[in-house]
Motif scaffolding. Structure first.
Motif, PDB file in Angstrom:
ATOM      1  N   UNK A  28       0.853  -1.191   0.000  1.00 18.35           N
ATOM      2  CA  UNK A  28       0.000   0.000   0.000  1.00 18.35           C
ATOM      3  C   UNK A  28       0.890   1.243   0.000  1.00 18.35           C
ATOM      4  N   UNK A  29       0.641   2.224  -0.859  1.00 17.19           N
ATOM      5  CA  UNK A  29       1.420   3.462  -0.804  1.00 17.19           C
ATOM      6  C   UNK A  29       1.388   4.055   0.605  1.00 17.19           C
ATOM      7  N   UNK A  30       2.536   4.527   1.082  1.00 15.72           N
ATOM      8  CA  UNK A  30       2.666   4.933   2.477  1.00 15.72           C
ATOM      9  C   UNK A  30       1.612   5.955   2.881  1.00 15.72           C
ATOM     10  N   UNK A  31       1.451   7.014   2.102  1.00 15.51           N
ATOM     11  CA  UNK A  31       0.516   8.077   2.476  1.00 15.51           C
ATOM     12  C   UNK A  31      -0.919   7.562   2.513  1.00 15.51           C
ATOM     13  N   UNK A  32      -1.253   6.663   1.596  1.00 16.70           N
ATOM     14  CA  UNK A  32      -2.588   6.057   1.591  1.00 16.70           C
ATOM     15  C   UNK A  32      -2.795   5.240   2.856  1.00 16.70           C
ATOM     16  N   UNK A  33      -1.786   4.454   3.213  1.00 18.68           N
ATOM     17  CA  UNK A  33      -1.895   3.624   4.399  1.00 18.68           C
ATOM     18  C   UNK A  33      -1.988   4.424   5.682  1.00 18.68           C
ATOM     19  N   UNK A  34      -1.255   5.539   5.762  1.00 18.65           N
ATOM     20  CA  UNK A  34      -1.308   6.389   6.951  1.00 18.65           C
ATOM     21  C   UNK A  34      -2.720   6.937   7.152  1.00 18.65           C
ATOM     22  N   UNK A  35      -3.316   7.411   6.072  1.00 24.32           N
ATOM     23  CA  UNK A  35      -4.668   7.968   6.174  1.00 24.32           C
ATOM     24  C   UNK A  35      -5.675   6.889   6.575  1.00 24.32           C
ATOM     25  N   UNK A  36      -5.544   5.702   5.990  1.00 24.09           N
ATOM     26  CA  UNK A  36      -6.466   4.619   6.327  1.00 24.09           C
ATOM     27  C   UNK A  36      -6.268   4.154   7.771  1.00 24.09           C
ATOM     28  N   UNK A  37      -5.018   4.144   8.214  1.00 21.97           N
ATOM     29  CA  UNK A  37      -4.736   3.707   9.583  1.00 21.97           C
ATOM     30  C   UNK A  37      -5.356   4.651  10.615  1.00 21.97           C
ATOM     31  N   UNK A  38      -5.466   5.934  10.282  1.00 24.89           N
ATOM     32  CA  UNK A  38      -6.136   6.864  11.192  1.00 24.89           C
ATOM     33  C   UNK A  38      -7.586   6.444  11.403  1.00 24.89           C
ATOM     34  N   UNK A  39      -8.216   6.006  10.340  1.00 23.23           N
ATOM     35  CA  UNK A  39      -9.604   5.559  10.468  1.00 23.23           C
ATOM     36  C   UNK A  39      -9.699   4.266  11.264  1.00 23.23           C
ATOM     37  N   UNK A  40      -8.721   3.369  11.074  1.00 23.63           N
ATOM     38  CA  UNK A  40      -8.705   2.132  11.856  1.00 23.63           C
ATOM     39  C   UNK A  40      -8.559   2.462  13.338  1.00 23.63           C
ATOM     40  N   UNK A  41      -7.691   3.415  13.657  1.00 21.47           N
ATOM     41  CA  UNK A  41      -7.498   3.811  15.053  1.00 21.47           C
ATOM     42  C   UNK A  41      -8.798   4.350  15.654  1.00 21.47           C
ATOM     43  N   UNK A  42      -9.541   5.110  14.869  1.00 16.76           N
ATOM     44  CA  UNK A  42     -10.818   5.643  15.366  1.00 16.76           C
ATOM     45  C   UNK A  42     -11.818   4.518  15.610  1.00 16.76           C
ATOM     46  N   UNK A  43     -11.832   3.526  14.733  1.00 19.62           N
ATOM     47  CA  UNK A  43     -12.737   2.384  14.899  1.00 19.62           C
ATOM     48  C   UNK A  43     -12.356   1.575  16.136  1.00 19.62           C
ATOM     49  N   UNK A  44     -11.057   1.481  16.413  1.00 11.38           N
ATOM     50  CA  UNK A  44     -10.582   0.713  17.564  1.00 11.38           C
ATOM     51  C   UNK A  44     -11.049   1.312  18.881  1.00 11.38           C
ATOM     52  N   UNK A  45     -11.292   2.607  18.890  1.00 11.55           N
ATOM     53  CA  UNK A  45     -11.775   3.242  20.115  1.00 11.55           C
ATOM     54  C   UNK A  45     -10.750   3.195  21.227  1.00 11.55           C
ATOM     55  N   UNK A  46     -11.118   2.624  22.361  1.00  9.64           N
ATOM     56  CA  UNK A  46     -10.219   2.581  23.518  1.00  9.64           C
ATOM     57  C   UNK A  46      -9.153   1.493  23.398  1.00  9.64           C
ATOM     58  N   UNK A  47      -9.312   0.563  22.487  1.00 10.82           N
ATOM     59  CA  UNK A  47      -8.325  -0.511  22.334  1.00 10.82           C
ATOM     60  C   UNK A  47      -7.080   0.022  21.634  1.00 10.82           C
ATOM     61  N   UNK A  48      -5.884  -0.410  22.024  1.00  6.71           N
ATOM     62  CA  UNK A  48      -4.681  -0.029  21.290  1.00  6.71           C
ATOM     63  C   UNK A  48      -4.802  -0.461  19.831  1.00  6.71           C
ATOM     64  N   UNK A  49      -4.431   0.421  18.923  1.00  8.55           N
ATOM     65  CA  UNK A  49      -4.659   0.151  17.505  1.00  8.55           C
ATOM     66  C   UNK A  49      -3.964  -1.114  17.040  1.00  8.55           C
ATOM     67  N   UNK A  50      -2.705  -1.312  17.458  1.00 12.17           N
ATOM     68  CA  UNK A  50      -1.966  -2.495  17.015  1.00 12.17           C
ATOM     69  C   UNK A  50      -2.637  -3.776  17.507  1.00 12.17           C
ATOM     70  N   UNK A  51      -2.986  -3.829  18.785  1.00 14.99           N
ATOM     71  CA  UNK A  51      -3.629  -5.035  19.325  1.00 14.99           C
ATOM     72  C   UNK A  51      -4.972  -5.282  18.645  1.00 14.99           C
ATOM     73  N   UNK A  52      -5.692  -4.216  18.359  1.00 14.93           N
ATOM     74  CA  UNK A  52      -6.981  -4.303  17.674  1.00 14.93           C
ATOM     75  C   UNK A  52      -6.800  -4.912  16.279  1.00 14.93           C
ATOM     76  N   UNK A  53      -5.797  -4.426  15.549  1.00 22.49           N
ATOM     77  CA  UNK A  53      -5.547  -4.945  14.199  1.00 22.49           C
ATOM     78  C   UNK A  53      -5.099  -6.407  14.243  1.00 22.49           C
ATOM     79  N   UNK A  54      -4.316  -6.768  15.235  1.00 20.65           N
ATOM     80  CA  UNK A  54      -3.902  -8.164  15.381  1.00 20.65           C
ATOM     81  C   UNK A  54      -5.084  -9.058  15.740  1.00 20.65           C
ATOM     82  N   UNK A  55      -5.986  -8.549  16.586  1.00 26.02           N
ATOM     83  CA  UNK A  55      -7.160  -9.331  16.956  1.00 26.02           C
ATOM     84  C   UNK A  55      -8.009  -9.647  15.729  1.00 26.02           C
ATOM     85  N   UNK A  56      -8.099  -8.703  14.809  1.00 28.92           N
ATOM     86  CA  UNK A  56      -8.843  -8.951  13.567  1.00 28.92           C
ATOM     87  C   UNK A  56      -8.270 -10.166  12.843  1.00 28.92           C
ATOM     88  N   UNK A  57      -6.958 -10.268  12.782  1.00 25.79           N
ATOM     89  CA  UNK A  57      -6.326 -11.397  12.098  1.00 25.79           C
ATOM     90  C   UNK A  57      -6.577 -12.692  12.861  1.00 25.79           C
TER      91      UNK A  57
END
Length: 328
Positions: free
Chosen positions: A244-273
């Motif tokens: 994924x192009x870096x700038x595209x991924x950074x913008x998308x990751x901001x949205x993932x962080x918002x969806x994660x809410x109180x959960x740490x973003x990295x742990x949240x993304x790993x839980x999805x997997x």
């Protein structure tokens, strides 16, 4: 500390749902000294991680050797998966001979200080290797004589994984899978489950994008692949930020962080997997003790609710899908 364990295919082993990838303990992620590497490995074992993933080319054997040294002080030995094949020079299918495979395996046995390797995975070889019966015959011979306990493959594409599944000796498939890389869910993971083959999900944080800690101004050291391989200059571009192009991924990751809410973003993304049907374990890397502990925390998170899953799929559709190559 205990962590959920899952059967690794038909190997007879059970491994923690969060493992530790150790590419960064060899090279290509900036400098990690011996003491820091030892601290990371100790923290992983203390956190209940029982799966370490390495390769003979990570630092030209440095990662394997650091694992050997770290395990001396631990009575409970984790499952150590390594990889072989990228030492081929030139890197082409013709180099995957029985003699070369034996030499690579024997070198890893010395590096790790063991008679029998737990698991050897073909390390993203040229596509023709996945259908070469001589390669599997050579691996079967090494299982028979005790050099390796089991073997599998690490793949770049779904098609390569499906080809490998045609060979009954394949026990595991390692594939890139994360919130930004979803194609394996459609066909490869169901096929692996049907075949009783374990799945190790690599690059689960898209080279750190899915930690939510980067912005458009973030830079990386010159010897970090996130600097020198953004366009596939050194190896497959899919290994860096999942392609994924870096700038595209950074913008998308901001949205993932918002969806994660109180959960740490990295742990949240790993839980999805971890929650994806057919996945045995996720193998994020870590350069610090804090990162190890943060990754391990994913195992304690609850399954993600349907509302969050839908929101993540929307981010993928709106932000990422247009940038994903068809072969991924």
């Amino acid at each position: 500390m205990s962590m959920e364990q899952r059967p690794l295919g038909r190997t007879g082993a059970e491994v923690s749902v969060v493992g530790l990838g150790t590419w960064q303990l060899g090279g290509d992620w900036g400098d990690v000294d011996d003491d820091s590497a030892a601290d990371v490995l100790d923290a992983a074992l203390d956190a209940g991680i029982t799966l370490l993933d390495t390769a003979d080319v990570y630092g030209d054997g440095r990662s394997e050797e650091r694992i050997r040294r770290a395990l001396v002080a631990h009575s409970d030995r984790p499952f150590v998966a390594t990889k072989a094949g990228r030492r081929a020079d030139p890197f082409e299918a013709a180099q995957y001979t029985p003699e070369n495979l034996r030499a690579w395996v024997d070198r890893s046995r010395r590096n790790l200080g063991v008679e029998t390797l737990d698991l050897v995975q073909l390390h993203c070889p040229p596509p023709a290797v996945y259908s070469d019966h001589r390669v599997y015959d050579a691996l079967d011979a090494m299982v028979a004589d005790g050099a390796i306990a089991a073997y599998g493959v690490s793949v770049e594409t779904v098609a390569e994984g499906l080809t490998a599944l045609e060979h009954p000796g394949v026990q595991t498939i390692q594939v890139i899978l994360n919130v930004f890389r979803r194609k394996p869910l459609e066909e490869l993971l169901p096929a692996a489950a049907t075949a009783g083959v374990g799945v190790l999900a690599r690059v689960p944080l898209a080279s750190g994008l899915l930690t939510g800690k980067y912005d458009e101004s973030t830079t990386f050291a010159p010897d970090d692949h996130r600097s020198f391989n953004r366009n596939g200059e050194a190896f497959d571009v899919g290994e860096t930020f999942s392609g994924v192009p870096f700038e595209v991924g950074v913008a998308a990751a901001r949205e993932v962080a918002a969806i994660a809410g109180d959960a740490p973003t990295a742990a949240f993304a790993l839980r999805w997997v971890i929650d994806q049907p057919g996945v045995t374990a996720v193998i994020p890397g870590a350069r610090t003790v804090e990162q190890v502990r943060g990754n391990a925390a994913a195992a304690a998170l609850p399954r993600l609710p349907d509302s969050q899953l839908s929101d993540l799929e929307r981010v993928y559709d709106e932000r990422i899908r247009a940038h994903v190559h068809d072969r991924w």
